[in-house]
Design a protein around this motif. Structure first.
Motif, PDB file in Angstrom:
ATOM      1  N   LYS A   5       3.770  -4.127  -6.854  1.00 37.28           N
ATOM      2  CA  LYS A   5       4.177  -3.200  -5.812  1.00 37.28           C
ATOM      3  C   LYS A   5       3.134  -2.091  -5.742  1.00 37.28           C
ATOM      4  O   LYS A   5       2.756  -1.544  -6.781  1.00 37.28           O
ATOM      5  CB  LYS A   5       5.534  -2.628  -6.208  1.00 37.28           C
TER       6      LYS A   5
ATOM      7  N   GLU B 171       2.914   1.100  -5.358  1.00 35.42           N
ATOM      8  CA  GLU B 171       3.719   2.325  -5.340  1.00 35.42           C
ATOM      9  C   GLU B 171       2.899   3.473  -4.786  1.00 35.42           C
ATOM     10  O   GLU B 171       1.787   3.706  -5.233  1.00 35.42           O
ATOM     11  CB  GLU B 171       4.147   2.711  -6.773  1.00 35.42           C
TER      12      GLU B 171
ATOM     13  N   PHE C 106       1.745   3.883  -1.728  1.00 34.29           N
ATOM     14  CA  PHE C 106       0.844   3.626  -0.599  1.00 34.29           C
ATOM     15  C   PHE C 106       1.308   4.361   0.655  1.00 34.29           C
ATOM     16  O   PHE C 106       0.495   4.962   1.365  1.00 34.29           O
ATOM     17  CB  PHE C 106       0.756   2.111  -0.316  1.00 34.29           C
ATOM     18  N   GLU C 107       2.613   4.324   0.911  1.00 28.40           N
ATOM     19  CA  GLU C 107       3.141   4.962   2.130  1.00 28.40           C
ATOM     20  C   GLU C 107       2.845   6.464   2.170  1.00 28.40           C
ATOM     21  O   GLU C 107       2.728   7.033   3.244  1.00 28.40           O
ATOM     22  CB  GLU C 107       4.658   4.741   2.243  1.00 28.40           C
ATOM     23  N   GLN C 108       2.721   7.070   0.992  1.00 26.85           N
ATOM     24  CA  GLN C 108       2.502   8.528   0.961  1.00 26.85           C
ATOM     25  C   GLN C 108       1.026   8.912   1.130  1.00 26.85           C
ATOM     26  O   GLN C 108       0.701  10.090   1.234  1.00 26.85           O
ATOM     27  CB  GLN C 108       3.012   9.108  -0.373  1.00 26.85           C
TER      28      GLN C 108
ATOM     29  N   LYS D 122      -5.544   5.393   3.718  1.00 21.77           N
ATOM     30  CA  LYS D 122      -5.071   4.032   4.001  1.00 21.77           C
ATOM     31  C   LYS D 122      -6.156   3.219   4.714  1.00 21.77           C
ATOM     32  O   LYS D 122      -6.344   2.034   4.424  1.00 21.77           O
ATOM     33  CB  LYS D 122      -3.818   4.071   4.886  1.00 21.77           C
TER      34      LYS D 122
ATOM     35  N   TYR E  84      -7.973  -0.117   3.484  1.00 21.75           N
ATOM     36  CA  TYR E  84      -7.961  -1.340   4.300  1.00 21.75           C
ATOM     37  C   TYR E  84      -9.365  -1.955   4.383  1.00 21.75           C
ATOM     38  O   TYR E  84      -9.550  -3.145   4.123  1.00 21.75           O
ATOM     39  CB  TYR E  84      -7.423  -1.045   5.703  1.00 21.75           C
TER      40      TYR E  84
ATOM     41  N   TYR F 228      -2.215  -6.402   4.186  1.00 17.32           N
ATOM     42  CA  TYR F 228      -2.340  -5.170   4.961  1.00 17.32           C
ATOM     43  C   TYR F 228      -2.572  -5.520   6.429  1.00 17.32           C
ATOM     44  O   TYR F 228      -3.440  -6.343   6.733  1.00 17.32           O
ATOM     45  CB  TYR F 228      -3.513  -4.327   4.450  1.00 17.32           C
TER      46      TYR F 228
ATOM     47  N   ASP G 192      -2.641   2.987  12.106  1.00 16.76           N
ATOM     48  CA  ASP G 192      -1.641   2.778  11.053  1.00 16.76           C
ATOM     49  C   ASP G 192      -2.026   1.554  10.217  1.00 16.76           C
ATOM     50  O   ASP G 192      -2.627   0.614  10.736  1.00 16.76           O
ATOM     51  CB  ASP G 192      -0.252   2.558  11.680  1.00 16.76           C
TER      52      ASP G 192
ATOM     53  N   ARG H 165      -0.085  -1.030   7.571  1.00 15.57           N
ATOM     54  CA  ARG H 165       1.191  -1.379   6.961  1.00 15.57           C
ATOM     55  C   ARG H 165       1.008  -2.421   5.866  1.00 15.57           C
ATOM     56  O   ARG H 165       0.061  -3.212   5.896  1.00 15.57           O
ATOM     57  CB  ARG H 165       2.172  -1.887   8.018  1.00 15.57           C
ATOM     58  N   ILE H 166       1.919  -2.383   4.931  1.00 15.32           N
ATOM     59  CA  ILE H 166       1.825  -3.278   3.782  1.00 15.32           C
ATOM     60  C   ILE H 166       3.029  -4.212   3.768  1.00 15.32           C
ATOM     61  O   ILE H 166       4.142  -3.803   4.084  1.00 15.32           O
ATOM     62  CB  ILE H 166       1.716  -2.444   2.483  1.00 15.32           C
ATOM     63  N   ASP H 167       2.762  -5.454   3.429  1.00 13.35           N
ATOM     64  CA  ASP H 167       3.830  -6.447   3.407  1.00 13.35           C
ATOM     65  C   ASP H 167       3.680  -7.313   2.156  1.00 13.35           C
ATOM     66  O   ASP H 167       2.572  -7.628   1.739  1.00 13.35           O
ATOM     67  CB  ASP H 167       3.726  -7.328   4.664  1.00 13.35           C
TER      68      ASP H 167
END
Ligand code: ZN
Length: 672
Positions: free
Chosen positions: A36, A38, A40-42, A48, A52, A633, A645, A647-649
């Motif tokens: 995970k 942890e 990344f969103e912040q 980001k 990428y 990503y 943006d 995003r992570i999946d």
């Protein structure tokens, strides 16, 4: 240098509270895990975006590693993949399922040899089946050379897959063998002997250069039509040039989003090195890289570790993109702030100590993507650069990767290892209470201080230990960690809660080195991999040398063998003694002593014990090796192509990821 996860430590971390799925599919001796990212969103959009582009650069080098690991690997992978996606026969047949497993192993190992043991896989499908399958699919999707028929391709490649006598080992370390002629790795053209290669590099070694480049690390040694040896350098326009160009393309994309101006210089130097292949430029890049300790996002990208070359010179391609785990970094910083104290107080002869510990930086990081030789099997700690003179004059940068160690710990919960192999409840409780924290601490000590400690005596050639160099170096770092994890200084620094905690690490280390790591070795084989050799060396040496005082023993209970530690303090003294000796060997370049230690304690396997361990382990139904599926990503861009943006999946399946990588990061021709 890197630290591999022992993965067998019976860590019993606190119960899993989040609903993230850490474990994924199992095949052969492998379990796939997920990590995970942890925090990344912040991160900021700039961070980001930087991650990428760096992650794209990290994935572009994948084909390089396949080719480095063996000159048929890309072709074999492409043949297998075409059958995997296009085969229209019975996909439930045993043959097809066996081919699927084989392909999953090839993906995992970046080739046809085991990623850890180096032995060639035995396919459980037949050559006839594979040939018929290959002839049933669209031939334009197969790696045919111009004019080649499918049959001719099979005739050329099948012995490599199906004949156990052809290329049996990727890296052969067996004392007395010609290590090049008997290793399948693709760092030296076929037919070049060990003696020729050693002579080639010995002749080119500038005498008395206090700052020698790491000669030979970024090239393949080849023979021309006149029989002379020369290097094909891995660079833009050179060998692997098409892949390296793509790496450079994404580094350039990443550059504007770098955290600092200094980090832009790091990227500039790296690109310059990739363009020229110049090793002096590489050293410059390394110095800029190790000095950059401020950037929140950081990366490794390049030809880095030399474990895949039996001569320990040529470096495999790898990449890692990461960002700082702020809270956990505070822990490592306490160690590096006290680096000089640890150096001064170590049990090593003062002549071999660093008078001044320079720039031992340390941080804990969160991995965002793994690439090349760090994927899917990966390190949990990294200490770079590897150049001795750069380390001596500028220090090194050391990281431990918290979200990966965390994922291992989560995956180990309830595995049953501790119940089967730990001697009693008291020890199990000790490990449950302190194991996870002390494991992390040992990794920190190994990386932040161990590798960075000590010095060579003036005039000692850093390559003197040759094939034993990696094992000795890992043993040195591990022993530094073992010695100090028990030190009252750590309690004083608030890193261990009390003087009992270290015992959990001592127990799991001895148990792993003496017994449980053997689950990774097939019956009848010896220990090959440097980190495993080092653990066996340390544990068995301590067992042997503690015998007369009964410090550690192997005891039998109901027919099962267990490690019993009778005197933890005496064990610490033994670790200290061995550390002093290993440092002496390294500092003086004592090849004979290195060879003697490694061959006596690090290589051979006790057949009866091995068999017992394998039987007990089998009942637990666990996979001895683990690796990670990367997150995916995806970016959103505005009308001008700017990223708005990222995003992570985490849902991509293992096979889907590998097939996507083979399609989107298809950077090299079939034959290189
Ligand atoms: Zn290491």
């Amino acid at each position: 240098m890197f630290t591999a996860a022992a993965t067998l430590c019976p860590t019993t971390a606190t119960a899993q509270t989040d609903d993230f799925k850490y474990t994924d599919e199992q095949f052969a001796d492998i379990q796939m895990l997920r990590y995970k990212v942890e925090g990344f969103e912040q991160l900021t959009l700039k961070e980001k975006t930087f991650i990428y582009y760096l992650s794209e650069a990290a994935l572009q080098g994948r084909d390089i590693l396949f080719d480095q690991n063996g000159r048929y690997n890309l072709r074999i992978r492409r043949m297998l993949e075409t059958i995997y996606t296009d085969f229209s026969g019975d996909r439930n047949s045993e043959e097809f399922r066996a081919l699927t497993t084989y392909l999953k192993r090839v993906w995992f190992s970046a080739g046809i040899h085991h990623h850890y043991g180096c032995e060639k896989f035995e396919p459980e499908f037949s050559a006839d089946f594979f040939r018929a399958a290959l002839k049933s699919v669209d031939a334009s999707k197969l790696p045919l050379t111009p004019g080649q028929t499918v049959d001719a391709l099979c005739d050329e490649v099948f012995p490599v897959i199906f004949d156990p006598a052809v290329m049996p080992m990727r890296v052969n370390q067996k004392d007395g063998d010609d290590l090049l002629l008997t290793s399948a790795c693709n760092y030296y053209a076929p037919g070049i002997t060990q003696q020729e290669a050693e002579k080639f590099y010995a002749e080119r070694k500038p005498a008395g250069d206090p700052r020698p480049v790491m000669m030979g690390m970024n090239s393949r040694l080849v023979r021309d039509e006149f029989g002379n040896l020369s290097e094909c350098v891995w660079r833009v326009g050179g060998l692997y040039g098409t892949a390296i160009e793509r790496v450079v393309f994404y580094l350039e994309k990443a550059r504007p989003f770098a955290c600092t101006a200094e980090q832009q210089t790091v990227i500039d130097r790296l690109i310059e090195y990739y363009r020229t292949g110049d090793l002096r430029t590489f050293d410059n890049y390394c110095i800029h890289w190790l000095k950059d300790t401020e950037s929140s996002v950081d990366f490794v990208n390049g030809f880095t570790e030399s474990y895949g070359d039996p001569l320990g010179m040529k470096a495999s391609w790898e990449s890692l993109v990461n960002f700082k785990d702020v809270a956990a970094t505070a822990r490592a910083e306490k160690l590096s702030a006290n680096a000089q104290w640890f150096e001064d107080n170590s049990p090593v002869d003062p002549r071999f100590k660093k008078e001044e510990c320079k720039g031992v930086s340390a941080k804990v990081i969160t991995a965002a993507i793994l690439g090349g030789d760090l994927y899917p099997s990966t390190a949990i700690g990294i200490n770079l650069p590897n150049s001795d003179w750069v380390r001596r004059e500028f220090g090194s940068k050391s990281v431990t990767i918290s979200n990966l160690t965390g994922a291992y710990a989560k995956a180990a919960q309830g595995s049953g290892m501790d119940k089967e192999f730990v001697i009693d409840n008291a020890t199990r409780t000790l490990i449950a209470t302190y194991g996870s924290a002390c494991d992390d601490l040992h990794t920190d000590l190994h990386e932040c201080l161990g590798h960075g400690s000590g010095r060579l005596l003036p005039g000692t050639d850093p390559d003197t230990l040759k094939a034993y160099g990696s094992t000795i170096e890992e043993a040195r770092a591990d022993l530094f960690g073992l010695y100090y994890v028990a030190d009252p200084k750590l309690v004083e620094l608030g890193l261990t809660p009390n003087l009992e905690a270290y015992k959990s690490q001592y127990y799991t280390y001895m148990m792993n080195g003496l017994m449980t790591q053997l689950v990774r070795i097939k019956p009848g084989f010896t220990i090959e991999e440097a980190h495993m050799r080092n653990r066996a060396l340390i544990a068995r040496w301590a067992l042997e040398h503690g015998k007369k005082d009964n410090v550690v023993e192997l005891v039998k209970r109901k027919g099962k063998t267990y490690v019993r530690i009778n005197d933890y303090e005496a064990l610490r003294t033994l670790f200290g003694k061995l550390l002093a000796e290993i440092q002496r060997i390294k500092s003086e370049g004592d090849y004979e002593a290195a060879r003697n230690l490694v061959e006596t304690y690090g290589v051979q396997v006790d057949a009866a014990l091995h068999k017992e361990i394998l039987t007990r382990y089998e009942k637990l139904n666990l996979s001895p090796y683990k690796g990670f599926i990367n997150p995916v990503y995806t970016v959103t861009k505005d009308a001008n192509g700017n990223i708005t943006d990222v995003r992570i999946d985490y849902t991509e399946a293992y096979d889907a990821q590998m097939l996507r990588y083979s399609r989107d990061y298809n950077t090299l021709p079939d034959v290189n």
